[in-house]
Design a protein around this motif. Sequence first.
Motif, PDB file in Angstrom:
ATOM      1  N   LYS A 145       3.121  28.803   5.520  1.00  0.00           N
ATOM      2  CA  LYS A 145       3.847  27.853   4.693  1.00  0.00           C
ATOM      3  C   LYS A 145       4.680  28.586   3.649  1.00  0.00           C
ATOM      4  O   LYS A 145       5.776  28.149   3.282  1.00  0.00           O
ATOM      5  CB  LYS A 145       2.861  26.907   4.012  1.00  0.00           C
ATOM      6  CG  LYS A 145       3.525  25.734   3.308  1.00  0.00           C
ATOM      7  CD  LYS A 145       2.487  24.814   2.665  1.00  0.00           C
ATOM      8  CE  LYS A 145       1.584  24.187   3.711  1.00  0.00           C
ATOM      9  NZ  LYS A 145       0.643  23.229   3.100  1.00  0.00           N
ATOM     10  N   TYR A 170      11.219  22.483   9.031  1.00  0.00           N
ATOM     11  CA  TYR A 170      10.740  23.122   7.799  1.00  0.00           C
ATOM     12  C   TYR A 170      10.052  22.127   6.871  1.00  0.00           C
ATOM     13  O   TYR A 170       9.065  22.470   6.215  1.00  0.00           O
ATOM     14  CB  TYR A 170      11.897  23.836   7.095  1.00  0.00           C
ATOM     15  CG  TYR A 170      12.140  25.219   7.652  1.00  0.00           C
ATOM     16  CD1 TYR A 170      11.498  26.322   7.102  1.00  0.00           C
ATOM     17  CD2 TYR A 170      12.971  25.424   8.743  1.00  0.00           C
ATOM     18  CE1 TYR A 170      11.692  27.598   7.610  1.00  0.00           C
ATOM     19  CE2 TYR A 170      13.179  26.686   9.273  1.00  0.00           C
ATOM     20  CZ  TYR A 170      12.537  27.780   8.700  1.00  0.00           C
ATOM     21  OH  TYR A 170      12.720  29.043   9.224  1.00  0.00           O
ATOM     22  N   ARG A 182       6.618  21.774   8.136  1.00  0.00           N
ATOM     23  CA  ARG A 182       5.802  22.968   7.878  1.00  0.00           C
ATOM     24  C   ARG A 182       5.354  23.021   6.421  1.00  0.00           C
ATOM     25  O   ARG A 182       4.248  23.466   6.120  1.00  0.00           O
ATOM     26  CB  ARG A 182       6.607  24.233   8.233  1.00  0.00           C
ATOM     27  CG  ARG A 182       5.765  25.510   8.198  1.00  0.00           C
ATOM     28  CD  ARG A 182       4.753  25.478   9.319  1.00  0.00           C
ATOM     29  NE  ARG A 182       3.807  26.573   9.263  1.00  0.00           N
ATOM     30  CZ  ARG A 182       2.646  26.530   8.600  1.00  0.00           C
ATOM     31  NH1 ARG A 182       2.306  25.439   7.937  1.00  0.00           N
ATOM     32  NH2 ARG A 182       1.840  27.563   8.605  1.00  0.00           N
ATOM     33  N   ALA A 228       7.958  29.343   5.086  1.00  0.00           N
ATOM     34  CA  ALA A 228       8.845  28.190   5.122  1.00  0.00           C
ATOM     35  C   ALA A 228       9.477  27.953   3.753  1.00  0.00           C
ATOM     36  O   ALA A 228      10.673  27.671   3.648  1.00  0.00           O
ATOM     37  CB  ALA A 228       8.068  26.948   5.573  1.00  0.00           C
TER      38      ALA A 228
END
Length: 242
Positions: free
Chosen positions: A33, A109, A112, A36
């Motif tokens: 994460k 994204y 995520r 991202a």
Amino acid sequence: MLQWVRSIIYIIQVTIAMPIIGLVFAPWAMFSKAGAYKACKTYAAYAMWSARWLIGLRSEVRGEVPQGEVLVAAKHQSFLDIIMIFHALPRAKFIMKREIHWTPVIGQYTKRMEMIAVDRGKRGKAIAKMIEDVNAGRMEGGQLVIYSQGTRVAPGAHIPYKVGTAVLYGQLGQPCVPVATNAGYFWPRRGLYRRPGVAVVEFLTPIEAGLTKEAFMAELETRVERASEDLLLEAGWRRPDV
């Protein structure tokens, strides 16, 4: 005419940059994460940097940027204010319309990063689901960002503030940081022209926890609308009736 040409070039190159940055960071973002978030912050930084030299549009953040776990209720005029708020906050988690989850690159994204998706066509169920998703992700902390009017609002237009912000405020029991902006004056909701100048996002004094729903909504709307109009007037905008 020259500013029109620059605006079109800017839009083309910043649109192309999105999938390129997304692909470059994809191997990291797929498993992390943090990857991202890094990808999206890189894109936000690039979008603001290229706007400065290509169209003469600078970005400025004012006020004390919240660092801990807090509710952020922002004015929404433009895609630019999303970029600026996301870049400024350490760990922003946006409440957004569900359709964005299915947008190429951006959608992957947002999933995520576990942004909160809301079905705007089902008000009661949407608020309940929003609360459920927010509570599920609270262990991570961070800044929960909601656009209280639910959509982009052009400078000078008046759209009621939605009750979802007050529901979150009551449920979370946290202070709420209002955010004002004039970004829509430079980067409008529709059209290709981008105006040069200084786009501002301003984090205002927090509203303490514990107010009634009615008192909170009145305070939030008054602060955000007044500060946003002040920023617009500072930028050169004039009220439609003037």
